[in-house]
Design a protein around this motif. Sequence first.
Motif, PDB file in Angstrom:
ATOM      1  N   HIS A   1     -12.526  -1.835  -5.876  1.00 15.31           N
ATOM      2  CA  HIS A   1     -11.315  -1.007  -5.891  1.00 15.31           C
ATOM      3  C   HIS A   1     -11.653   0.434  -6.254  1.00 15.31           C
ATOM      4  O   HIS A   1     -11.047   1.383  -5.724  1.00 15.31           O
ATOM      5  N   LEU A   2     -12.627   0.621  -7.145  1.00 17.04           N
ATOM      6  CA  LEU A   2     -13.043   1.964  -7.559  1.00 17.04           C
ATOM      7  C   LEU A   2     -13.604   2.750  -6.376  1.00 17.04           C
ATOM      8  O   LEU A   2     -13.291   3.937  -6.191  1.00 17.04           O
ATOM      9  N   TYR A   3     -14.453   2.113  -5.562  1.00 20.02           N
ATOM     10  CA  TYR A   3     -15.000   2.787  -4.381  1.00 20.02           C
ATOM     11  C   TYR A   3     -13.897   3.121  -3.387  1.00 20.02           C
ATOM     12  O   TYR A   3     -13.906   4.189  -2.761  1.00 20.02           O
ATOM     13  N   ARG A   4     -12.947   2.214  -3.242  1.00 22.16           N
ATOM     14  CA  ARG A   4     -11.848   2.479  -2.317  1.00 22.16           C
ATOM     15  C   ARG A   4     -11.047   3.694  -2.776  1.00 22.16           C
ATOM     16  O   ARG A   4     -10.641   4.536  -1.962  1.00 22.16           O
ATOM     17  N   GLU A   5     -10.828   3.817  -4.081  1.00 17.80           N
ATOM     18  CA  GLU A   5     -10.124   4.976  -4.602  1.00 17.80           C
ATOM     19  C   GLU A   5     -10.913   6.260  -4.340  1.00 17.80           C
ATOM     20  O   GLU A   5     -10.350   7.292  -3.964  1.00 17.80           O
ATOM     21  N   ALA A   6     -12.233   6.209  -4.515  1.00 18.97           N
ATOM     22  CA  ALA A   6     -13.067   7.410  -4.396  1.00 18.97           C
ATOM     23  C   ALA A   6     -13.165   7.915  -2.966  1.00 18.97           C
ATOM     24  O   ALA A   6     -13.266   9.131  -2.740  1.00 18.97           O
ATOM     25  N   TRP A   7     -13.143   7.014  -1.979  1.00 15.75           N
ATOM     26  CA  TRP A   7     -13.442   7.402  -0.598  1.00 15.75           C
ATOM     27  C   TRP A   7     -12.256   7.294   0.353  1.00 15.75           C
ATOM     28  O   TRP A   7     -12.445   7.341   1.566  1.00 15.75           O
ATOM     29  N   SER A   8     -11.046   7.196  -0.149  1.00 16.46           N
ATOM     30  CA  SER A   8      -9.897   6.967   0.717  1.00 16.46           C
ATOM     31  C   SER A   8      -9.063   8.206   1.007  1.00 16.46           C
ATOM     32  O   SER A   8      -8.192   8.146   1.881  1.00 16.46           O
ATOM     33  N   SER A   9      -9.247   9.306   0.292  1.00 22.70           N
ATOM     34  CA  SER A   9      -8.446  10.489   0.595  1.00 22.70           C
ATOM     35  C   SER A   9      -8.739  10.930   2.029  1.00 22.70           C
ATOM     36  O   SER A   9      -9.890  10.872   2.478  1.00 22.70           O
ATOM     37  N   PRO A  10      -7.728  11.339   2.792  1.00 20.70           N
ATOM     38  CA  PRO A  10      -7.910  11.550   4.235  1.00 20.70           C
ATOM     39  C   PRO A  10      -9.049  12.495   4.606  1.00 20.70           C
ATOM     40  O   PRO A  10      -9.840  12.191   5.502  1.00 20.70           O
ATOM     41  N   ALA A  11      -9.154  13.640   3.935  1.00 19.25           N
ATOM     42  CA  ALA A  11     -10.181  14.613   4.312  1.00 19.25           C
ATOM     43  C   ALA A  11     -11.579  14.066   4.047  1.00 19.25           C
ATOM     44  O   ALA A  11     -12.483  14.181   4.891  1.00 19.25           O
ATOM     45  N   VAL A  12     -11.782  13.473   2.873  1.00 19.91           N
ATOM     46  CA  VAL A  12     -13.107  12.951   2.528  1.00 19.91           C
ATOM     47  C   VAL A  12     -13.441  11.738   3.395  1.00 19.91           C
ATOM     48  O   VAL A  12     -14.583  11.574   3.846  1.00 19.91           O
ATOM     49  N   ARG A  13     -12.457  10.904   3.673  1.00 18.01           N
ATOM     50  CA  ARG A  13     -12.707   9.745   4.536  1.00 18.01           C
ATOM     51  C   ARG A  13     -13.161  10.194   5.924  1.00 18.01           C
ATOM     52  O   ARG A  13     -14.099   9.631   6.485  1.00 18.01           O
TER      53      ARG A  13
END
Length: 523
Positions: free
Chosen positions: A170-182
Amino acid sequence: MAELLLGPLLRYVDASCATVWVETDAPCAVEVAGAKADTFEVDGRHYALVVIEGVDGPTEYDVRIDGDVVWPEPDSPFPPSRITPLTGDTLRLVFGSCRKPDGREWGPDALAAYALRLAEAGEWPDALLLLGDQVYADETSDAMAEWIAQRRDIGEPPGRQVADFQEYAHLYREAWSSPAVRWLLSTVPTSMIFDDHDMHDDWNTSASWRADAARTSWWAERERGGLMAYWIYQHIGNLSPDELAADDTYRAVVTADGDTAPILRAFADSAVEEIEGRKNTRWSYRRDFGPARFLAVDTRCGRVLQEPRGMLSDAEFDWIEANAEGDHRHLLIGSSLPWLMPPVISHLQSMNEVACRRPGLRGRVAEWVRRKADLEHWPAFRRSSDRLARLINRAADSGMTVCVLSGDVHHVYVAEAHFDQPTAARVFQLTCSPMHNAAERFLRPLFVMAWWRPLARVFRWLMLRSPEIEPLPVEWTKLHGPDFGNTIATLRIDGDHVAVDLERARGDSDRPRLEPLPTIRLN
């Protein structure tokens, strides 16, 4: 139908092949640019690493699950994701470290600002290097803590910190899910290495730290889950298709029937064992980027903590020395921890290392100071630091420009190394941290003072008073910094010419932008 939970992440890319990583919510077949892979299961979660061969020129791609397009998302404002083979003698490597998820208290996110600019216009980089603290397992966001509280009592240790593999996922999903960074991670090849906060602040500082951690009720499962997650979310994407094919653990996971969590739990437990000065697992890896060779050095899990301490085992150092050789023009060493620190801090760490070996009260106090003040960088492992200096000296003598790329210390600086005899090529320490975090304000003047030459000379004199501390095999001068604030760096190589661009994030958290700092011409 299975859904795409996270990714795609474009990971390994060379002149003709690439790998793309995804996480889905159910078993499925994943297709990217005509190549397919079935997902593998870990503790009820599903992942795939798709190997794409025969890439001929820049290639736009989508992601299909069981034949249905799931990426790009409908009405995405970003350009199509693409794979760009790595060719030519010019190179642009973007790097940085220490990125917390969205949070206004940390100011504008430099990585998000870079993604937004690249999406609008800009010179496309060849790769992105994330040099540690991709996630903060020990300093979770309020949103993450609320999610954790739904599955266990955060009044019990480890509280709002991450406890196991599911929480890491869940932590990785939080870190890499913002649209621009994804989007950025889907279209720029990314290599990674971990640092302490990916697991726990001060992870593997010393043998006494490990002993204290082992006495807790929660650390063993935390470390096991963290290494399982690191292997899935970061490590396998660092490897080439040939390395993946030769990796016993990867083969076992992708060919197994059913849930492979037992395989990865056993692997993680083995990875932390220290047996006669050796570790069972090597997380360090090598990448060739056109005219440059990049060696990512594991300065956390690979440590040897029994005396004689080492930042790495001798066997892993042998591997690094062997892979540093070659006919490449530039050697890049990715170390989450800086090799060349502000001089006052460097000398203090060398002195503390010797004091920690003292018997009785003095040794215990020195060990307390080591852990409390984070005195556990390269200078606190002088045997390893000096060996790295000799390796770099040889490489520069052979004509390779050497750049050590680092993060961790929450400020930005550029320094040049000098050896007893002039080398054929130059050597630099490039430190860029954080991308989205902050140095505590009381530390900033201390970092500035740590570069002050008169004070550095005093600490050097104090250090050399000890007969147990050898004179340093290298000296260094600061070319730029220290700077503070969320920053990202771009290393530019064109033939023999090398420069680094530093850019600081400005604006608000919703629409960050990058402000250029001076370009430092290195060669």
